[in-house]
Write a protein that holds these residues in place. Structure first.
Motif, PDB file in Angstrom:
ATOM      1  N   PHE A 191       0.769  -1.207   0.042  1.00  0.00           N
ATOM      2  CA  PHE A 191       0.063  -0.037  -0.120  1.00  0.00           C
ATOM      3  C   PHE A 191       0.931   1.255  -0.092  1.00  0.00           C
ATOM      4  O   PHE A 191       1.284   1.757   1.012  1.00  0.00           O
ATOM      5  CB  PHE A 191      -0.969   0.043   1.212  1.00  0.00           C
ATOM      6  CG  PHE A 191      -1.954   0.933   1.166  1.00  0.00           C
ATOM      7  CD1 PHE A 191      -2.923   1.109   0.128  1.00  0.00           C
ATOM      8  CD2 PHE A 191      -2.025   2.141   2.063  1.00  0.00           C
ATOM      9  CE1 PHE A 191      -3.880   2.224  -0.050  1.00  0.00           C
ATOM     10  CE2 PHE A 191      -2.994   3.140   2.152  1.00  0.00           C
ATOM     11  CZ  PHE A 191      -4.049   3.152   0.958  1.00  0.00           C
ATOM     12  N   PRO A 192       1.345   1.634  -1.202  1.00  0.00           N
ATOM     13  CA  PRO A 192       2.400   2.775  -1.290  1.00  0.00           C
ATOM     14  C   PRO A 192       1.874   3.895  -0.550  1.00  0.00           C
ATOM     15  O   PRO A 192       2.998   4.519   0.387  1.00  0.00           O
ATOM     16  CB  PRO A 192       2.331   3.004  -2.957  1.00  0.00           C
ATOM     17  CG  PRO A 192       1.991   1.796  -3.544  1.00  0.00           C
ATOM     18  CD  PRO A 192       0.949   1.115  -2.499  1.00  0.00           C
ATOM     19  N   PRO A 193       0.691   4.599  -0.409  1.00  0.00           N
ATOM     20  CA  PRO A 193       0.492   5.854   0.339  1.00  0.00           C
ATOM     21  C   PRO A 193       0.897   5.702   1.960  1.00  0.00           C
ATOM     22  O   PRO A 193       1.511   6.599   2.434  1.00  0.00           O
ATOM     23  CB  PRO A 193      -0.887   6.093   0.253  1.00  0.00           C
ATOM     24  CG  PRO A 193      -1.131   5.595  -0.982  1.00  0.00           C
ATOM     25  CD  PRO A 193      -0.517   4.280  -1.169  1.00  0.00           C
ATOM     26  N   ASN A 221       1.756  10.972  -3.913  1.00  0.00           N
ATOM     27  CA  ASN A 221       1.544   9.356  -3.987  1.00  0.00           C
ATOM     28  C   ASN A 221       0.415   8.744  -4.055  1.00  0.00           C
ATOM     29  O   ASN A 221      -0.020   7.693  -5.046  1.00  0.00           O
ATOM     30  CB  ASN A 221       2.568   8.994  -2.853  1.00  0.00           C
ATOM     31  CG  ASN A 221       2.505   7.224  -2.944  1.00  0.00           C
ATOM     32  OD1 ASN A 221       1.717   6.436  -2.513  1.00  0.00           O
ATOM     33  ND2 ASN A 221       3.733   6.882  -3.486  1.00  0.00           N
ATOM     34  N   ILE A 222      -0.714   9.291  -3.271  1.00  0.00           N
ATOM     35  CA  ILE A 222      -1.938   8.876  -3.515  1.00  0.00           C
ATOM     36  C   ILE A 222      -2.699   9.154  -4.911  1.00  0.00           C
ATOM     37  O   ILE A 222      -3.107   8.035  -5.626  1.00  0.00           O
ATOM     38  CB  ILE A 222      -3.000   9.755  -2.593  1.00  0.00           C
ATOM     39  CG1 ILE A 222      -2.575   9.234  -1.378  1.00  0.00           C
ATOM     40  CG2 ILE A 222      -4.305   9.270  -2.839  1.00  0.00           C
ATOM     41  CD1 ILE A 222      -3.371   9.893   0.025  1.00  0.00           C
ATOM     42  N   THR A 267      -0.727   6.367  -7.197  1.00  0.00           N
ATOM     43  CA  THR A 267      -1.311   5.205  -6.949  1.00  0.00           C
ATOM     44  C   THR A 267      -2.556   4.937  -7.542  1.00  0.00           C
ATOM     45  O   THR A 267      -3.174   3.974  -8.075  1.00  0.00           O
ATOM     46  CB  THR A 267      -1.322   4.687  -5.620  1.00  0.00           C
ATOM     47  OG1 THR A 267       0.036   4.961  -4.840  1.00  0.00           O
ATOM     48  CG2 THR A 267      -2.011   3.598  -4.864  1.00  0.00           C
ATOM     49  N   TYR A 289      -1.062   1.511 -10.169  1.00  0.00           N
ATOM     50  CA  TYR A 289      -0.331   0.974  -8.985  1.00  0.00           C
ATOM     51  C   TYR A 289       1.235   1.038  -9.068  1.00  0.00           C
ATOM     52  O   TYR A 289       1.983   1.331  -8.020  1.00  0.00           O
ATOM     53  CB  TYR A 289      -0.920  -0.415  -8.929  1.00  0.00           C
ATOM     54  CG  TYR A 289      -0.312  -0.936  -7.291  1.00  0.00           C
ATOM     55  CD1 TYR A 289      -1.059  -0.533  -6.240  1.00  0.00           C
ATOM     56  CD2 TYR A 289       0.225  -2.220  -7.690  1.00  0.00           C
ATOM     57  CE1 TYR A 289      -0.724  -1.144  -5.278  1.00  0.00           C
ATOM     58  CE2 TYR A 289       0.677  -2.853  -5.973  1.00  0.00           C
ATOM     59  CZ  TYR A 289       0.048  -2.054  -4.926  1.00  0.00           C
ATOM     60  OH  TYR A 289       0.404  -2.809  -3.836  1.00  0.00           O
ATOM     61  N   GLY A 305       2.868   4.125  -8.298  1.00  0.00           N
ATOM     62  CA  GLY A 305       2.784   4.609  -6.700  1.00  0.00           C
ATOM     63  C   GLY A 305       3.801   4.013  -6.049  1.00  0.00           C
ATOM     64  O   GLY A 305       4.462   4.511  -5.236  1.00  0.00           O
ATOM     65  N   ILE A 306       4.112   2.538  -6.288  1.00  0.00           N
ATOM     66  CA  ILE A 306       5.193   1.894  -5.554  1.00  0.00           C
ATOM     67  C   ILE A 306       6.421   2.473  -5.912  1.00  0.00           C
ATOM     68  O   ILE A 306       7.260   2.778  -4.907  1.00  0.00           O
ATOM     69  CB  ILE A 306       5.191   0.371  -6.329  1.00  0.00           C
ATOM     70  CG1 ILE A 306       3.810  -0.074  -5.702  1.00  0.00           C
ATOM     71  CG2 ILE A 306       6.374  -0.180  -5.860  1.00  0.00           C
ATOM     72  CD1 ILE A 306       3.833  -1.534  -6.239  1.00  0.00           C
ATOM     73  N   HIS A 355       7.327   5.586  -6.679  1.00  0.00           N
ATOM     74  CA  HIS A 355       7.321   6.960  -5.962  1.00  0.00           C
ATOM     75  C   HIS A 355       7.640   6.611  -4.682  1.00  0.00           C
ATOM     76  O   HIS A 355       8.598   7.268  -3.798  1.00  0.00           O
ATOM     77  CB  HIS A 355       6.120   7.906  -6.303  1.00  0.00           C
ATOM     78  CG  HIS A 355       6.063   9.014  -5.651  1.00  0.00           C
ATOM     79  ND1 HIS A 355       5.349   9.015  -4.326  1.00  0.00           N
ATOM     80  CD2 HIS A 355       7.109  10.058  -5.718  1.00  0.00           C
ATOM     81  CE1 HIS A 355       5.736  10.456  -4.041  1.00  0.00           C
ATOM     82  NE2 HIS A 355       6.759  11.003  -4.872  1.00  0.00           N
ATOM     83  N   ALA A 356       6.985   5.723  -3.794  1.00  0.00           N
ATOM     84  CA  ALA A 356       7.004   5.407  -2.495  1.00  0.00           C
ATOM     85  C   ALA A 356       8.510   4.822  -2.184  1.00  0.00           C
ATOM     86  O   ALA A 356       9.131   5.112  -1.285  1.00  0.00           O
ATOM     87  CB  ALA A 356       5.978   4.327  -1.910  1.00  0.00           C
TER      88      ALA A 356
END
Length: 52
Positions: free
Chosen positions: A12-14, A30-31, A34, A38, A41-42, A44-45
């Motif tokens: 869950f990246p966020p 990030n939200i 994502t 998906y 988002g990963i 970036h996280a």
């Protein structure tokens, strides 16, 4: 603690970004990433967690 953040970032990246930066513009970005896809988002996280 970074291992826990990375695991959170994969599932869950966020959450991974939130644990690293708290409520910030990085979390909002990030939200958005994502929701758009998906994998972005990963990426970036993981980048946020590895940078700091």
């Amino acid at each position: 603690m970074d291992i826990i953040r990375l695991i959170c970032a994969i599932f869950f990246p966020p959450l991974g970004v939130f644990l690293q930066t708290g409520l910030s513009t990085q979390l909002a970005l990030n939200i958005l990433l994502t929701l758009l896809g998906y994998i972005p988002g990963i990426v970036h996280a993981v980048w946020i967690i590895a940078r700091e």
